[in-house]
Design an enzyme around this catalytic site. Sequence first.
Site, PDB file in Angstrom:
ATOM      1  N   GLY A 234       4.642  18.484  18.123  1.00  0.00           N
ATOM      2  CA  GLY A 234       3.694  19.568  18.347  1.00  0.00           C
ATOM      3  C   GLY A 234       3.814  20.743  17.406  1.00  0.00           C
ATOM      4  O   GLY A 234       4.803  20.902  16.696  1.00  0.00           O
ATOM      5  N   GLU A 235       2.766  21.556  17.396  1.00  0.00           N
ATOM      6  CA  GLU A 235       2.727  22.777  16.588  1.00  0.00           C
ATOM      7  C   GLU A 235       2.965  23.957  17.530  1.00  0.00           C
ATOM      8  O   GLU A 235       2.061  24.343  18.285  1.00  0.00           O
ATOM      9  CB  GLU A 235       1.370  22.880  15.867  1.00  0.00           C
TER      10      GLU A 235
ATOM     11  N   GLU B 298       9.657  13.826  23.141  1.00  0.00           N
ATOM     12  CA  GLU B 298      10.973  13.515  22.614  1.00  0.00           C
ATOM     13  C   GLU B 298      11.805  14.766  22.492  1.00  0.00           C
ATOM     14  O   GLU B 298      11.285  15.844  22.244  1.00  0.00           O
ATOM     15  CB  GLU B 298      10.840  12.951  21.207  1.00  0.00           C
TER      16      GLU B 298
ATOM     17  N   ASN C  14      11.377  10.497   6.603  1.00  0.00           N
ATOM     18  CA  ASN C  14      11.721   9.500   7.603  1.00  0.00           C
ATOM     19  C   ASN C  14      10.565   8.515   7.697  1.00  0.00           C
ATOM     20  O   ASN C  14       9.510   8.852   8.223  1.00  0.00           O
ATOM     21  CB  ASN C  14      11.840  10.236   8.939  1.00  0.00           C
TER      22      ASN C  14
ATOM     23  N   CYS D 238      16.636  19.740  19.441  1.00  0.00           N
ATOM     24  CA  CYS D 238      15.311  19.796  18.837  1.00  0.00           C
ATOM     25  C   CYS D 238      14.296  19.546  19.951  1.00  0.00           C
ATOM     26  O   CYS D 238      14.264  18.457  20.531  1.00  0.00           O
ATOM     27  CB  CYS D 238      15.261  18.708  17.766  1.00  0.00           C
TER      28      CYS D 238
ATOM     29  N   CYS E 219       3.468  12.623   8.883  1.00  0.00           N
ATOM     30  CA  CYS E 219       4.086  12.807  10.201  1.00  0.00           C
ATOM     31  C   CYS E 219       3.513  11.836  11.224  1.00  0.00           C
ATOM     32  O   CYS E 219       2.296  11.712  11.354  1.00  0.00           O
ATOM     33  CB  CYS E 219       3.871  14.238  10.674  1.00  0.00           C
TER      34      CYS E 219
ATOM     35  N   CYS F 202       0.156  16.078  18.660  1.00  0.00           N
ATOM     36  CA  CYS F 202      -0.167  17.246  17.828  1.00  0.00           C
ATOM     37  C   CYS F 202      -1.598  17.101  17.347  1.00  0.00           C
ATOM     38  O   CYS F 202      -2.039  15.999  17.029  1.00  0.00           O
ATOM     39  CB  CYS F 202       0.785  17.312  16.628  1.00  0.00           C
TER      40      CYS F 202
ATOM     41  N   SER G 121       7.072  24.780   7.328  1.00  0.00           N
ATOM     42  CA  SER G 121       6.982  23.445   6.747  1.00  0.00           C
ATOM     43  C   SER G 121       6.139  23.548   5.486  1.00  0.00           C
ATOM     44  O   SER G 121       4.924  23.418   5.535  1.00  0.00           O
ATOM     45  CB  SER G 121       6.316  22.486   7.740  1.00  0.00           C
ATOM     46  N   LEU G 122       6.787  23.776   4.360  1.00  0.00           N
ATOM     47  CA  LEU G 122       6.040  24.047   3.129  1.00  0.00           C
ATOM     48  C   LEU G 122       5.615  22.743   2.439  1.00  0.00           C
ATOM     49  O   LEU G 122       4.433  22.492   2.244  1.00  0.00           O
ATOM     50  CB  LEU G 122       6.886  24.916   2.196  1.00  0.00           C
ATOM     51  N   HIS G 123       6.584  21.942   2.035  1.00  0.00           N
ATOM     52  CA  HIS G 123       6.370  20.568   1.540  1.00  0.00           C
ATOM     53  C   HIS G 123       5.621  20.421   0.220  1.00  0.00           C
ATOM     54  O   HIS G 123       5.573  19.318  -0.333  1.00  0.00           O
ATOM     55  CB  HIS G 123       5.650  19.693   2.575  1.00  0.00           C
TER      56      HIS G 123
ATOM     57  N   CYS H 141      -0.797  16.080   9.682  1.00  0.00           N
ATOM     58  CA  CYS H 141      -0.043  16.034   8.435  1.00  0.00           C
ATOM     59  C   CYS H 141       0.151  14.555   8.105  1.00  0.00           C
ATOM     60  O   CYS H 141       0.515  13.769   8.983  1.00  0.00           O
ATOM     61  CB  CYS H 141       1.291  16.752   8.584  1.00  0.00           C
TER      62      CYS H 141
ATOM     63  N   CYS I  34      10.483  10.168  13.114  1.00  0.00           N
ATOM     64  CA  CYS I  34       9.998  11.123  14.099  1.00  0.00           C
ATOM     65  C   CYS I  34       8.870  10.456  14.876  1.00  0.00           C
ATOM     66  O   CYS I  34       7.983   9.869  14.292  1.00  0.00           O
ATOM     67  CB  CYS I  34       9.422  12.359  13.415  1.00  0.00           C
TER      68      CYS I  34
ATOM     69  N   SER J  43       9.523  26.266  14.163  1.00  0.00           N
ATOM     70  CA  SER J  43       9.006  25.717  12.916  1.00  0.00           C
ATOM     71  C   SER J  43       7.486  25.588  12.997  1.00  0.00           C
ATOM     72  O   SER J  43       6.948  25.063  13.964  1.00  0.00           O
ATOM     73  CB  SER J  43       9.627  24.328  12.690  1.00  0.00           C
TER      74      SER J  43
HETATM   75  N1  SAH Z   1       4.640  21.211  13.910  1.00  0.00           N
HETATM   76  C1  SAH Z   1       5.751  21.951  13.438  1.00  0.00           C
HETATM   77  C2  SAH Z   1       7.064  21.561  14.083  1.00  0.00           C
HETATM   78  C3  SAH Z   1       7.301  20.110  14.374  1.00  0.00           C
HETATM   79  S1  SAH Z   1       7.520  19.065  12.967  1.00  0.00           S
HETATM   80  C4  SAH Z   1       5.834  21.843  11.930  1.00  0.00           C
HETATM   81  O1  SAH Z   1       5.108  21.042  11.355  1.00  0.00           O
HETATM   82  O2  SAH Z   1       6.626  22.594  11.363  1.00  0.00           O
HETATM   83  C5  SAH Z   1       9.170  19.480  12.439  1.00  0.00           C
HETATM   84  C6  SAH Z   1       9.479  19.171  10.994  1.00  0.00           C
HETATM   85  O3  SAH Z   1       9.567  17.756  10.783  1.00  0.00           O
HETATM   86  C7  SAH Z   1       8.412  19.684  10.050  1.00  0.00           C
HETATM   87  O4  SAH Z   1       8.986  20.319   8.940  1.00  0.00           O
HETATM   88  C8  SAH Z   1       7.726  18.413   9.632  1.00  0.00           C
HETATM   89  O5  SAH Z   1       7.078  18.595   8.435  1.00  0.00           O
HETATM   90  C9  SAH Z   1       8.870  17.430   9.598  1.00  0.00           C
HETATM   91  N2  SAH Z   1       8.478  16.026   9.613  1.00  0.00           N
HETATM   92  C10 SAH Z   1       7.452  15.456  10.266  1.00  0.00           C
HETATM   93  N3  SAH Z   1       7.398  14.124  10.027  1.00  0.00           N
HETATM   94  C11 SAH Z   1       8.427  13.847   9.210  1.00  0.00           C
HETATM   95  C12 SAH Z   1       8.921  12.643   8.613  1.00  0.00           C
HETATM   96  N4  SAH Z   1       8.338  11.475   8.834  1.00  0.00           N
HETATM   97  N5  SAH Z   1      10.006  12.726   7.830  1.00  0.00           N
HETATM   98  C13 SAH Z   1      10.618  13.912   7.628  1.00  0.00           C
HETATM   99  N6  SAH Z   1      10.209  15.074   8.156  1.00  0.00           N
HETATM  100  C14 SAH Z   1       9.127  15.047   8.936  1.00  0.00           C
HETATM  101 FE1  SF4 Z   2       1.944  18.378  13.816  1.00  0.00          FE
HETATM  102 FE2  SF4 Z   2       4.159  19.356  12.602  1.00  0.00          FE
HETATM  103 FE3  SF4 Z   2       3.594  16.709  12.591  1.00  0.00          FE
HETATM  104 FE4  SF4 Z   2       2.106  18.382  11.164  1.00  0.00          FE
HETATM  105  S1  SF4 Z   2       4.300  17.963  10.865  1.00  0.00           S
HETATM  106  S2  SF4 Z   2       1.332  16.712  12.470  1.00  0.00           S
HETATM  107  S3  SF4 Z   2       2.055  20.187  12.467  1.00  0.00           S
HETATM  108  S4  SF4 Z   2       4.093  17.950  14.382  1.00  0.00           S
END
Ligand code: SAH
Ligand code: SF4
Length: 407
Positions: free
Chosen positions: A212-213, A126, A343, A139, A153, A146, A266-268, A150, A386, A244
């Site tokens: 992806g990471e 995407e 999301n 983006c 995600c 990935c 991506s701290l969270h 997480c 996403c 990121s």
């Molecule tokens: N893997 C990398 C980059 C891709 S994810 C990372 O984790 O940083 C990009 C961003 O989208 C990250 O901050 C991730 O935590 C966030 N993200 C993933 N799923 C999400 C969701 N369902 N709602 C909001 N943000 C989300």
């Molecule tokens: Fe992978 Fe980033 Fe999604 Fe975590 S948030 S599963 S590192 S794409």
Amino acid sequence: MTLADEAAQQSAPAPIAVFPASRPSLVGLTRPALAEALRAIDTPDREIRMRVAQLWHWIYFHGVREFDAMLNVSKVMRQKLAEHYSLTRPEVMEEQVSTDGTRKWLIRMPPVDRLEASRSLGAEVECVYIPEADRGTLCVSSQVGCTLNCTFCHTGTQRLVRNLSTQEIVAQLIVARERLGDFPGLTPPDNGLIPFGEGVRAVSNIVFMGMGEPLYNFENVRDAVDVLSDGEGLSLSKRRITVSTSGVVPEIERLGAEAGAALAISLHAVRDDLRDRLVPLNKKYPIKDLLQACRDYPGVSNARRITFEYVMLKGVNDSPAEARELVRLLKGIPAKINLIPFNPWPGAPYECSSWETIEKFSDIVFNAGYASPVRTPRGRDILAACGQLKSETEKLRARARLAAELE
Ligand code: SAH
Ligand code: SF4
């Protein structure tokens, strides 16, 4: 994979794609890879530099689709190039345009091996475009799927996982610029939402926040940043390219030193026990080590701040106490904070925090001196979540296959 999926795959028609590709594409290659491609067709050594410069200019500055458009390349050379190579781009399988101008593309990469060629679903990623008044952000994805899981995600739940090549990462920008009419001689689509003006390109910023990471695909991401920021081609400023990461600590220093891109984390969560649950990689690289890597990030300064992403999950990480702890943790790090409304996706074990809660959280962060912290949800009408476009498409295809079988 479900049994129905497996059955559908077994009965899938023979692959149409040929591997190895008879005429590999030159679009998205680095300068050394272009030089290699030229050597492979017996270009004399003394010509290589000049030829690479020519190809670079036509592919990346002009975005041409035919070797014949390369006016300062001799006809003989153009023919030779066309015999062995192509300027093919990855295919856009789906395009969705939101009422706010956000665009989402599902892009299919040409197969890289026999296995992919024989799969009914090739490598698909995407790519999302978000226009704003003074900028346009693309983006991009760095992997198909990935390997990290997480829990909030959707990408982490997808089955096919592989790294994208440098070429496949760069090609996402080429596809976007083409779709947005952002190469010389093209016309932008007519909805008035794409920013154009004095010194503004339709795509001015890139964020590696798709699938992806990126730091698990370090070399390809680093080389892609190099191609994307090359002043004689695609010309994006490195300050406007943000990578990121979920926190691959050992690669963070290298990203600053070798790619020079901006960093987003991506701290969270502000406590290890919670972050262990949301971002399981935290068990390997806990918050303390992650923040130390941020303090040490090469080039970090008040002018080049690190972005901290924080997804707002109802009742999980969104209390005022956590907002205060976030501010305390980031003290001394030149930081921006990006609060992301969660999301939702079907079956997700979380809900998005209420606007009231997000506002309260954001006020605490704002009063501590961090500006514009909430990321406005964009393209809600097309994005739902996403990773969702890809899954929706897969679902539709599976349904179509099933329907064909039942006929
Ligand atoms: N893997 C990398 C980059 C891709 S994810 C990372 O984790 O940083 C990009 C961003 O989208 C990250 O901050 C991730 O935590 C966030 N993200 C993933 N799923 C999400 C969701 N369902 N709602 C909001 N943000 C989300
Ligand atoms: Fe992978 Fe980033 Fe999604 Fe975590 S948030 S599963 S590192 S794409």
